[in-house]
Write a protein that holds these residues in place. Structure first.
Motif, PDB file in Angstrom:
ATOM      1  N   ALA A   1     -11.272  30.871   5.162  1.00  9.25           N
ATOM      2  CA  ALA A   1      -9.994  31.512   4.844  1.00  9.25           C
ATOM      3  C   ALA A   1      -9.058  31.550   6.048  1.00  9.25           C
ATOM      4  CB  ALA A   1     -10.231  32.931   4.331  1.00  9.25           C
ATOM      5  N   PHE A   2      -9.612  31.411   7.258  1.00  7.41           N
ATOM      6  CA  PHE A   2      -8.774  31.419   8.458  1.00  7.41           C
ATOM      7  C   PHE A   2      -7.780  30.261   8.457  1.00  7.41           C
ATOM      8  CE2 PHE A   2     -12.354  33.555  11.165  1.00  7.41           C
ATOM      9  CZ  PHE A   2     -12.172  34.729  10.458  1.00  7.41           C
ATOM     10  N   ALA A   3      -8.080  29.218   7.687  1.00  5.65           N
ATOM     11  CA  ALA A   3      -7.195  28.050   7.646  1.00  5.65           C
ATOM     12  C   ALA A   3      -5.779  28.432   7.222  1.00  5.65           C
ATOM     13  CB  ALA A   3      -7.758  26.999   6.697  1.00  5.65           C
ATOM     14  N   ARG A   4      -5.661  29.505   6.447  1.00  7.21           N
ATOM     15  CA  ARG A   4      -4.333  29.930   5.992  1.00  7.21           C
ATOM     16  C   ARG A   4      -3.453  30.399   7.142  1.00  7.21           C
ATOM     17  NH1 ARG A   4      -7.456  32.387   1.658  1.00  7.21           N
ATOM     18  NH2 ARG A   4      -7.330  34.406   2.709  1.00  7.21           N
ATOM     19  N   GLU A   5      -4.082  30.764   8.258  1.00  5.45           N
ATOM     20  CA  GLU A   5      -3.327  31.269   9.407  1.00  5.45           C
ATOM     21  C   GLU A   5      -2.915  30.160  10.370  1.00  5.45           C
ATOM     22  OE1 GLU A   5      -2.528  34.407   9.303  1.00  5.45           O
ATOM     23  OE2 GLU A   5      -3.773  34.698   7.514  1.00  5.45           O
ATOM     24  N   ALA A   6      -3.351  28.929  10.102  1.00  7.72           N
ATOM     25  CA  ALA A   6      -3.068  27.802  10.996  1.00  7.72           C
ATOM     26  C   ALA A   6      -1.976  26.912  10.411  1.00  7.72           C
ATOM     27  CB  ALA A   6      -4.333  26.993  11.234  1.00  7.72           C
ATOM     28  N   ASP A   7      -1.405  26.069  11.260  1.00 11.23           N
ATOM     29  CA  ASP A   7      -0.394  25.117  10.804  1.00 11.23           C
ATOM     30  C   ASP A   7      -1.016  23.943  10.067  1.00 11.23           C
ATOM     31  OD1 ASP A   7       2.116  26.266  11.977  1.00 11.23           O
ATOM     32  OD2 ASP A   7       0.967  26.028  13.825  1.00 11.23           O
ATOM     33  N   ALA A   8      -2.271  23.644  10.369  1.00 13.09           N
ATOM     34  CA  ALA A   8      -2.988  22.558   9.702  1.00 13.09           C
ATOM     35  C   ALA A   8      -4.480  22.805   9.880  1.00 13.09           C
ATOM     36  CB  ALA A   8      -2.594  21.201  10.286  1.00 13.09           C
ATOM     37  N   SER A   9      -5.283  22.036   9.156  1.00 12.04           N
ATOM     38  CA  SER A   9      -6.733  22.195   9.213  1.00 12.04           C
ATOM     39  C   SER A   9      -7.386  20.826   9.257  1.00 12.04           C
ATOM     40  CB  SER A   9      -7.218  22.974   7.984  1.00 12.04           C
ATOM     41  OG  SER A   9      -8.629  23.093   7.973  1.00 12.04           O
ATOM     42  N   ALA A  10      -8.510  20.733   9.971  1.00 13.73           N
ATOM     43  CA  ALA A  10      -9.284  19.495  10.032  1.00 13.73           C
ATOM     44  C   ALA A  10     -10.722  19.802   9.656  1.00 13.73           C
ATOM     45  CB  ALA A  10      -9.223  18.881  11.429  1.00 13.73           C
ATOM     46  N   SER A  11     -11.340  18.917   8.888  1.00 14.28           N
ATOM     47  CA  SER A  11     -12.711  19.150   8.436  1.00 14.28           C
ATOM     48  C   SER A  11     -13.747  18.647   9.428  1.00 14.28           C
ATOM     49  CB  SER A  11     -12.939  18.482   7.078  1.00 14.28           C
ATOM     50  OG  SER A  11     -12.759  17.075   7.181  1.00 14.28           O
ATOM     51  N   GLY A  12     -13.324  17.834  10.385  1.00 18.38           N
ATOM     52  CA  GLY A  12     -14.238  17.307  11.387  1.00 18.38           C
ATOM     53  C   GLY A  12     -13.459  16.752  12.559  1.00 18.38           C
ATOM     54  N   MET A  13     -14.159  16.490  13.651  1.00 20.85           N
ATOM     55  CA  MET A  13     -13.501  15.999  14.858  1.00 20.85           C
ATOM     56  C   MET A  13     -12.787  14.666  14.644  1.00 20.85           C
ATOM     57  SD  MET A  13     -13.086  17.256  17.873  1.00 20.85           S
ATOM     58  CE  MET A  13     -13.533  18.664  18.871  1.00 20.85           C
ATOM     59  N   ALA A  14     -13.295  13.846  13.736  1.00 15.52           N
ATOM     60  CA  ALA A  14     -12.668  12.547  13.506  1.00 15.52           C
ATOM     61  C   ALA A  14     -11.225  12.689  13.027  1.00 15.52           C
ATOM     62  CB  ALA A  14     -13.480  11.745  12.496  1.00 15.52           C
ATOM     63  N   GLU A  15     -10.919  13.814  12.376  1.00 16.16           N
ATOM     64  CA  GLU A  15      -9.560  14.035  11.867  1.00 16.16           C
ATOM     65  C   GLU A  15      -8.617  14.614  12.914  1.00 16.16           C
ATOM     66  OE1 GLU A  15     -10.807  15.150   7.255  1.00 16.16           O
ATOM     67  OE2 GLU A  15      -9.562  16.514   8.433  1.00 16.16           O
ATOM     68  N   VAL A  16      -9.164  15.112  14.012  1.00 19.89           N
ATOM     69  CA  VAL A  16      -8.355  15.879  14.962  1.00 19.89           C
ATOM     70  C   VAL A  16      -7.208  15.076  15.572  1.00 19.89           C
ATOM     71  CG1 VAL A  16      -8.407  17.029  17.217  1.00 19.89           C
ATOM     72  CG2 VAL A  16     -10.070  17.635  15.453  1.00 19.89           C
ATOM     73  N   PRO A  17      -7.427  13.868  16.105  1.00 18.84           N
ATOM     74  CA  PRO A  17      -6.292  13.175  16.733  1.00 18.84           C
ATOM     75  C   PRO A  17      -5.105  12.996  15.794  1.00 18.84           C
ATOM     76  CG  PRO A  17      -8.344  12.130  17.367  1.00 18.84           C
ATOM     77  CD  PRO A  17      -8.687  13.120  16.291  1.00 18.84           C
ATOM     78  N   GLY A  18      -5.360  12.541  14.579  1.00 19.55           N
ATOM     79  CA  GLY A  18      -4.271  12.332  13.634  1.00 19.55           C
ATOM     80  C   GLY A  18      -3.571  13.620  13.254  1.00 19.55           C
ATOM     81  N   LYS A  19      -4.353  14.680  13.015  1.00 22.51           N
ATOM     82  CA  LYS A  19      -3.766  15.964  12.631  1.00 22.51           C
ATOM     83  C   LYS A  19      -2.968  16.569  13.786  1.00 22.51           C
ATOM     84  CE  LYS A  19      -5.418  16.457   8.380  1.00 22.51           C
ATOM     85  NZ  LYS A  19      -6.307  17.535   7.938  1.00 22.51           N
ATOM     86  N   VAL A  20      -3.492  16.474  14.992  1.00 17.28           N
ATOM     87  CA  VAL A  20      -2.805  17.017  16.161  1.00 17.28           C
ATOM     88  C   VAL A  20      -1.485  16.287  16.393  1.00 17.28           C
ATOM     89  CG1 VAL A  20      -2.897  17.103  18.689  1.00 17.28           C
ATOM     90  CG2 VAL A  20      -4.810  17.973  17.346  1.00 17.28           C
ATOM     91  N   MET A  21      -1.530  14.975  16.363  1.00 13.60           N
ATOM     92  CA  MET A  21      -0.314  14.203  16.622  1.00 13.60           C
ATOM     93  C   MET A  21       0.734  14.433  15.543  1.00 13.60           C
ATOM     94  SD  MET A  21      -1.683  10.658  18.391  1.00 13.60           S
ATOM     95  CE  MET A  21      -3.111  10.339  17.355  1.00 13.60           C
ATOM     96  N   ALA A  22       0.290  14.632  14.304  1.00 11.37           N
ATOM     97  CA  ALA A  22       1.237  14.874  13.211  1.00 11.37           C
ATOM     98  C   ALA A  22       1.975  16.194  13.376  1.00 11.37           C
ATOM     99  CB  ALA A  22       0.496  14.848  11.876  1.00 11.37           C
ATOM    100  N   LEU A  23       1.363  17.154  14.051  1.00 13.00           N
ATOM    101  CA  LEU A  23       1.996  18.461  14.223  1.00 13.00           C
ATOM    102  C   LEU A  23       3.189  18.423  15.171  1.00 13.00           C
ATOM    103  CD1 LEU A  23      -1.111  20.826  14.346  1.00 13.00           C
ATOM    104  CD2 LEU A  23       0.678  20.784  12.603  1.00 13.00           C
ATOM    105  N   LEU A  24       3.300  17.380  15.974  1.00 13.56           N
ATOM    106  CA  LEU A  24       4.437  17.277  16.894  1.00 13.56           C
ATOM    107  C   LEU A  24       5.430  16.200  16.480  1.00 13.56           C
ATOM    108  CD1 LEU A  24       3.075  17.805  20.519  1.00 13.56           C
ATOM    109  CD2 LEU A  24       3.918  19.475  18.870  1.00 13.56           C
ATOM    110  N   VAL A  25       5.306  15.698  15.258  1.00 11.89           N
ATOM    111  CA  VAL A  25       6.252  14.681  14.781  1.00 11.89           C
ATOM    112  C   VAL A  25       7.633  15.302  14.640  1.00 11.89           C
ATOM    113  CG1 VAL A  25       6.862  13.218  12.838  1.00 11.89           C
ATOM    114  CG2 VAL A  25       4.508  13.315  13.616  1.00 11.89           C
TER     115      VAL A  25
END
Length: 223
Positions: free
Chosen positions: A199-223
């Motif tokens: 449920a903590f995901a609701r407090e974040a700007d985005a969520s990743a299910s595993g480390m493999a998703e992190v680079p893409g999700k992180v970079m997308a947050l600064l687009v």
């Protein structure tokens, strides 16, 4: 166009599955006081707010009336003496961690760690996994007067890394990570593979299910 920035990682439950070593030390402390062991699941709920908070939770759970003599200050000292030298005996990086960090660096991102874990233990862990050279700063639980969720902890870590809040993403699995990010006007990525309530995901700007998703999700947050 994607821009590079600063990616700040929590440690326990984000970079590292540290629960086995933490729980092992907790059970050793309890045994030394004649108290029964607690499960990994019970210890998991105590992680995220630093060693003092962990010990306070442990005492409330196992010695609420004080009969076993669990003293907070002494137990903190005992935990640190047990945990720091063996913090990587059972703990492991989460799958894909090294690859995710290298991918971010290849895209020009600076990396940092912001953890409520004491600095000696944090550096011992990063050294053991050969990760220390990847990080521009390590803001630990005793590096500053404040600790997460206080924004000053995250802001201090960002400053040490030479970053700016507007171009920073905080990656973590617990509310202290997300609250520190919010208070710092920093974007946040919830590490859903970690120890936090989904449920903590609701407090974040985005969520990743595993480390493999992190680079893409992180970079997308600064687009």
């Amino acid at each position: 166009m994607t821009q590079s920035g600063l990616a700040v990682f929590d440690m326990d439950g984000t970079l590292l599955d540290s629960l086995p070593d933490i729980a092992d030390c907790v059970r050793e402390i309890l045994a030394s006081h004649g108290l029964p062991p607690v499960s990994d699941a019970a210890v998991r709920g105590m992680i995220g707010n630093g060693v003092h908070a962990l010990v306070e939770s442990l005492i409330r759970l196992t010695d609420p009336d004080g009969r076993a003599g669990l003293n907070a200050a002494q137990t903190v000292s005992q935990f640190l003496s047990l945990y720091t030298p063996r913090a990587t005996r059972l703990s492991r990086l989460f799958p894909g961690t090294e690859e995710a960090l290298e991918t971010l660096r290849k895209h020009g991102w600076t990396l940092a760690v912001c953890t409520n874990k004491p600095e000696a233990a944090a550096r011992h862990i990063l050294d053991a996994f050969n990760l220390t050279p990847l990080f521009a700063s390590i803001g630990a639980g005793d590096s500053f007067p404040a600790r997460k969720p206080d924004p000053a902890h995250l802001l201090g870590t960002i400053a040490l890394a030479g970053g700016q809040p507007a171009s920073t993403v905080m990656i973590g699995d617990m509310m202290p990570d997300l609250l520190a990010a919010r208070g710092s006007n920093v974007r946040s990525l919830f590490a859903a593979w970690g120890y936090g309530d989904p449920a903590f995901a609701r407090e974040a700007d985005a969520s990743a299910s595993g480390m493999a998703e992190v680079p893409g999700k992180v970079m997308a947050l600064l687009v």
